[in-house]
Write an enzyme that holds these catalytic residues in place. Sequence first.
Site, mmCIF file in Angstrom:
data_model
loop_
_atom_site.group_PDB
_atom_site.id
_atom_site.type_symbol
_atom_site.label_atom_id
_atom_site.label_comp_id
_atom_site.label_asym_id
_atom_site.label_seq_id
_atom_site.Cartn_x
_atom_site.Cartn_y
_atom_site.Cartn_z
ATOM 1 C CB THR A 192 93.511 50.619 -7.426
ATOM 2 O OG1 THR A 192 93.225 51.942 -6.933
ATOM 3 C CG2 THR A 192 92.894 49.584 -6.499
ATOM 4 C CD1 TRP A 193 98.478 55.613 -10.225
ATOM 5 C CD2 TRP A 193 100.457 55.283 -9.228
ATOM 6 N NE1 TRP A 193 99.339 56.561 -10.714
ATOM 7 C CE2 TRP A 193 100.578 56.379 -10.119
ATOM 8 C CE3 TRP A 193 101.574 54.895 -8.491
ATOM 9 C CZ2 TRP A 193 101.758 57.083 -10.299
ATOM 10 C CZ3 TRP A 193 102.758 55.600 -8.658
ATOM 11 C CH2 TRP A 193 102.846 56.681 -9.553
ATOM 12 C CG ASP A 233 95.010 54.054 -1.800
ATOM 13 O OD1 ASP A 233 94.693 54.949 -0.999
ATOM 14 O OD2 ASP A 233 95.617 54.281 -2.872
ATOM 15 C CE1 TYR A 258 96.259 57.297 -7.884
ATOM 16 C CE2 TYR A 258 95.237 55.415 -6.817
ATOM 17 C CZ TYR A 258 96.151 56.443 -6.807
ATOM 18 O OH TYR A 258 96.958 56.625 -5.700
ATOM 19 C CG HIS A 283 95.879 62.428 -4.869
ATOM 20 N ND1 HIS A 283 95.226 61.743 -5.866
ATOM 21 C CD2 HIS A 283 97.014 61.720 -4.656
ATOM 22 C CE1 HIS A 283 95.934 60.684 -6.227
ATOM 23 N NE2 HIS A 283 97.027 60.661 -5.517
ATOM 24 C CD GLN A 297 97.991 56.713 -0.295
ATOM 25 O OE1 GLN A 297 98.143 56.676 -1.514
ATOM 26 N NE2 GLN A 297 96.847 56.363 0.273
ATOM 27 C CE1 TYR A 331 103.598 57.661 -4.264
ATOM 28 C CE2 TYR A 331 102.629 58.736 -2.344
ATOM 29 C CZ TYR A 331 103.388 58.798 -3.506
ATOM 30 O OH TYR A 331 103.919 60.014 -3.908
#
Length: 281
Positions: free
Chosen positions: A23-24, A52, A57, A115, A167, A195
Amino acid sequence: MPSTVRTTTLPSGETVQVLGQGTWKMGEDSRRRADEVNALKLGLDLGLTLIDTAEMYASGGAEEVVAEAIAGRRAEVFVVSKVLPSNASRAGVQRACENSLKRLRTDRIDLYLLHWPGSVPLAETVEAFEAVKKAGKIRHWGVSNFDTEDMEDLAGLPDGSNVQTNQVLYNLVRRGPEFDLAPWSRKRGIPLMAYSPVEQGALARNTGLDAVAARHNATAAQIALAWVMHQDGIIAIPKASSQEHVRQNFAALDIKLTPRDITDLDRAFPPPTRKRGLEMI
């Protein structure tokens, strides 16, 4: 529908699909919100139940898009979100987690990630993760953008072995993790979550994929995505803001790359022969 939607196993023993939904950049433009929500809903309909997101974001806007997409379907979904390093203290994790839960309109996050490494001592963040896990606000925790040395530091901490995933940026033009991070993680049963598996769309226009794509009657983007999912212990989380894009990503699950395909892709996109610093975008 693919005959088999492949899964991989977290250290906890829980299985998750090797293809999720990213969903970035979602939630940044209200004019695209309906399309973004509908794309995620279609993914769920197709069985792509790992979504995700992150507090970063769209400053929480992406989490709100996810909330709308999963409304009435929470039990189906494996929700992944992330806390910023600046919020990774004991009090900060508690506060950030509560805020993410409100935006997601849920009572728990299935997998909560740091993150990227920051200035807060990692031991403090792990303690904070364990606290919100004990409180039932998250089910599992992990990290993002951690290189091999970072993972070794984490493994040496009390409760550090509870990490469920890392990630990282990984695709055909970002193969650095293959040199040491992926083998280290695979040996310990910790899946990597890739990602930008299509390099933010750039690989869709890369001619190095054309021959393999033609053999499979597929797009270059589908081959790039299939290649990531071909790797053992890798979860791909491409973003798709339209329903057609979701369908194309989903169809990549049916692509079975052959040894000839892999050889051709290795020639076009050589694997690393030395250690590279972990890349981020």
